[in-house]
Design a protein around this motif. Structure first.
Motif: not given
Lengths: 426, 206
Positions: A153-161, A163-170, A194-198
């Protein structure tokens, strides 16, 4: 308390006997004569009277309700076991911890079990340490990573998105897998990294039993999970999540469940172990025949086995994928059980890969003797003998090579260097 | 929930604190009662949830007890591994020298996870209580099953007797004697032979 205790200890053994007698009596009841009890003995003596006669004819094999337990069920239900003079008794288990404990204490002879778990137990990671044996690989592919519909619903449909969300909205992002040393943990961690998320520091990971994944995602604040089918397909059917990645996208042809036992059990029952592997090879060949897949899906959907609606199992079992985002495809890397025997060979490189990931994520503090451990666990000589019995081809090398989702090639030649090569690690 | 046994609190076992994980099977309640009576301090009884790890962190029990066939055991395994790095390690009760106790505990139906550093000697009596409790429960269950079986057997024997009396025109004692004889010859249980007779009669009736 002492006297009571003694009383219980002496009276307990009587109970199972009574029960067994009853069971025996009931099974005989259905047939007209006592002959009903004989065929197992006749079959085994007819099959092999010589030195390769199975040491024990009844083999209790544990399994967890997942699509990839199919070969154990098929071998038992379709009588492939009888061909080799054994009777497989499938035993449904509630947790991987129980599977491990029951193998270790001898309640189970063998089990459908997570590849990584076997290596974890052998090295004593977070639990009992016991020499284990991988007799064969049961399947490749067919697991998946599901993300919640809240993320969609937040528009997260792939790994890159993601990773971005986790950084932007901790916040605390929670991901579930099925066992700390198991395959799903390793696929989840590998994909996140592989998406840059530890997976060790950027998110929280927990364990949830496979059949409870969907329910937990519905009621709890779980962002995603990695599990075997049919529990990713089920999330889509129940409209609570979507498949962001299949595990064959992480590693096409990855090893998954194995037929495991303890090292002692194989040493004490080599003939039974060979017969068991041969029977499961026959079953694997049967399942991989496309025309049998629908009936196998129906068979394993039963309450006694996977206990999930047949359509939910059948789709992905036949390679028909739908990701819950509207994308449909026929997957050439569907869950494979045989592939001419290429699935089942216990490659040393497959086993070592789990060790490299255990090291990467800090489950192992130091580098183990990668090759030495894999040679000890994977029963290649025994597998080859069983493959000959079932007339299954074996590959020329004990190692194989694959390029994973991050572009890194794993060929088993430098495990220590490979384990140390990852930037994202514990 | 805090539970302490006031009159047994000077026994050495009371020093161990226990957290029970309730998986919904109802076994936890019975076990709690037994442990409390034995002077073990059950400091918490919790339902299974995804927050199991946090609960252990905040409750800080010495030992976590759970039904060995509970699906949520895998959650605890993960908690063990994850917290192996933290200052207060959670380890499974797997001391090799105590393998027999572990085996007995597991086959009785209880799995124990030890939180932090606890001397194995102190866990032994606690596990004994747990094993005893679980064994008693299993025994009771089996007794119930046996009773049910005996009752069912008696009913079906009565029915088979009736059928024989009707079909062969014999008395009750003779019908019973014939059933017994048939069972002995076939080396079967009386109830099973009676069941065959009833099934066959049903089939003949169509």
């Amino acid at each position: 308390m002492d006297s009571k205790h003694t009383l219980i200890d002496t009276s307990l053994p009587a109970a199972p006997e009574r029960r067994d007698f009853l069971k025996g009596a009931l099974s005989v009841m259905g047939s007209t004569t006592l002959l009903g009890a004989l065929p197992a003995g006749i079959a085994s003596s007819a099959w092999a009277a010589g030195s390769d006669k199975p040491e024990k004819t009844e083999v209790k094999v544990g399994f967890i309700p997942l699509t990839d337990c199919a070969s154990v069920i098929v071998a038992s239900k379709m009588g492939f076991d009888k061909k080799y003079g054994i009777t497989i008794v499938p035993s449904k288990e509630a947790s991987w911890a129980a599977v491990r404990d029951k193998m270790v204490n001898g309640e189970l002879d063998a089990a459908h079990v997570l590849y990584g778990l076997m290596y974890g137990v052998h090295l004593g990671i977070g639990g009992p340490k016991k020499d284990m044996a991988v007799l064969m690989t049961l399947n490749q592919n067919g697991q998946g990573i599901t993300l919640s519909n809240q993320l969609k619903a937040k528009g997260i449909t792939n790994g890159a998105a993601l990773a971005k969300l986790i950084k932007a909205e901790p916040r605390e992002y929670t991901f579930a897998q099925t066992f700390p040393t198991g395959t799903h943990a390793m696929w989840l961690y590998y994909w996140l990294a592989a998406q840059g998320i530890n997976p060790m520091s950027d998110v929280k990971t927990i364990v949830v039993p496979p059949p409870q994944m969907v329910a937990n995602m519905r009621v709890d604040n779980m962002d995603g999970y990695c599990v075997g089918e049919p529990w990713n397909a089920r999330a889509i059917a129940d409209n609570i999540g979507f498949t962001v990645a299949t595990t064959q996208q992480i590693w096409a042809g990855h090893p998954e469940k194995v037929l495991g036992s303890t090292g002692d059990w194989v040493k004490q029952n080599p003939n039974t172990a060979r017969a068991l592997v041969a029977a499961l090879l026959d079953a694997s060949r049967y399942i991989d025949d496309v025309k049998n897949r629908a009936s196998v899906a129906k068979l394993i959907s039963d309450k006694a086995y996977v206990n999930a609606p047949e359509p939910v199992i059948e789709g992905r079992f036949m390679g028909a994928y739908e990701d819950g985002l509207g994308k449909k495809w026929q997957d050439p890397n569907l869950m494979k059980f045989f592939d001419g025997g290429k699935v089942n060979f216990p490659y040393l490189s497959d086993g070592m890969w789990f060790l490299t990931q255990h090291k990467r994520w800090g489950l192992l503090k130091a580098d183990p003797d990668y090759l030495g451990v894999a040679k000890q666990i994977n029963q290649i000589a025994l597998y080859k003998e069983a493959a000959a019995m079932a007339k299954v081809a074996v590959p020329g090398s004990d190692l194989r090579s694959a390029k994973l989702i991050d572009g890194v090639v794993w060929d088993g030649k430098d495990p220590k260097g490979y384990a140390a090569s990852f930037k994202i690690r514990a | 929930m805090v539970l302490a046994s006031p009159f047994l609190c000077n026994r050495e076992m009371t020093v161990l604190t226990v957290m029970l994980v309730n998986d919904g099977s109802g076994k936890a309640a019975a076990l709690k009662e037994a442990l409390t009576q034995a002077g073990v301090r059950v400091i918490a009884e919790v339902e299974v949830s995804l927050r199991l790890g946090e609960m252990i962190d905040s409750i800080r029990p010495d030992i976590v007890l759970i039904d060995s066939d509970a699906p949520s055991r895998d959650m605890l395994e993960h908690v063990c591994v994850v917290s192996a790095h933290s200052e207060r390690p959670v380890v499974m009760f797997t001391d090799d020298a105590r393998r027999d106790t572990i085996r007995a505990a597991l086959s009785a139906g209880v799995a124990a996870y030890v939180v932090g550093e606890v001397v194995p000697e102190r866990i032994q009596p606690l596990l004994e209580v747990a094993i005893e409790r679980y064994s008693l429960e299993r025994e009771r269950r089996e007794e119930m099953d046996n009773m049910r079986q005996r009752l069912a057997d008696r009913q079906v024997v009565e029915k088979a007797k009736g059928l024989l009396m009707q079909m062969k025109g014999i008395g009750e004692d003779e019908a019973y004697r014939q059933l017994r004889e048939r069972a002995m010859k076939a080396q079967k249980k009386l109830g099973d032979v009676a069941r065959e007779v009833v099934e066959l009669a049903n089939w003949l009736k169509g």
